[in-house]
Design a protein around this motif. Sequence first.
Motif, PDB file in Angstrom:
ATOM      1  N   ALA A  59       0.836   6.741   0.329  1.00 45.99           N
ATOM      2  CA  ALA A  59       0.403   5.358   0.552  1.00 45.99           C
ATOM      3  C   ALA A  59       1.069   4.409  -0.441  1.00 45.99           C
ATOM      4  O   ALA A  59       1.463   3.293  -0.072  1.00 45.99           O
ATOM      5  CB  ALA A  59      -1.117   5.266   0.443  1.00 45.99           C
ATOM      6  N   ASP A  62       4.640   3.904   0.636  1.00 47.09           N
ATOM      7  CA  ASP A  62       4.678   3.020   1.805  1.00 47.09           C
ATOM      8  C   ASP A  62       4.440   1.566   1.426  1.00 47.09           C
ATOM      9  O   ASP A  62       4.930   0.659   2.093  1.00 47.09           O
ATOM     10  CB  ASP A  62       3.636   3.444   2.841  1.00 47.09           C
ATOM     11  N   SER A  63       3.675   1.341   0.353  1.00 50.94           N
ATOM     12  CA  SER A  63       3.370  -0.033  -0.051  1.00 50.94           C
ATOM     13  C   SER A  63       4.416  -0.619  -1.000  1.00 50.94           C
ATOM     14  O   SER A  63       4.296  -1.756  -1.422  1.00 50.94           O
ATOM     15  CB  SER A  63       1.988  -0.103  -0.707  1.00 50.94           C
ATOM     16  N   THR A  75      -3.749   0.390  -9.945  1.00 49.13           N
ATOM     17  CA  THR A  75      -2.973   0.299  -8.710  1.00 49.13           C
ATOM     18  C   THR A  75      -3.323   1.453  -7.777  1.00 49.13           C
ATOM     19  O   THR A  75      -3.508   1.261  -6.571  1.00 49.13           O
ATOM     20  CB  THR A  75      -1.458   0.345  -9.029  1.00 49.13           C
ATOM     21  N   THR A  79      -5.237   1.190  -4.129  1.00 52.06           N
ATOM     22  CA  THR A  79      -4.635   1.793  -2.940  1.00 52.06           C
ATOM     23  C   THR A  79      -5.619   2.744  -2.279  1.00 52.06           C
ATOM     24  O   THR A  79      -5.718   2.803  -1.049  1.00 52.06           O
ATOM     25  CB  THR A  79      -3.333   2.531  -3.315  1.00 52.06           C
TER      26      THR A  79
END
Length: 104
Positions: A59, A62-63, A75, A79
Amino acid sequence: MPAAALKPKPLPTQSTAKRPVLLDMPYTPVEKRPLPPGRPREWYVTHNRRLKAMRLAIALLDSGVYVPNQARNETIRSTAEMIGVHPPSDTTCHIVRAFMRYSR
């Protein structure tokens, strides 16, 4: 006849095809299977922690978070909230950064 003539030609990939290659079917997650019985409890805890860390690392990638230095605990926890996972512990956050570090 040369040996190269006997080899079948590989199918084109997205990068080598002249037109976009269509996928056969949309992505579906792998069917979950029960974990093997008879292992010590710590094995199951570690296994599930690694799975959670892998989900979080994917994830984050992907971010747009690509290096472990960018993945602070805050962070990673934000997420986790975004993808609907319980907030990870400090140990799990450490494993997430380790996955990001050694994936290259």
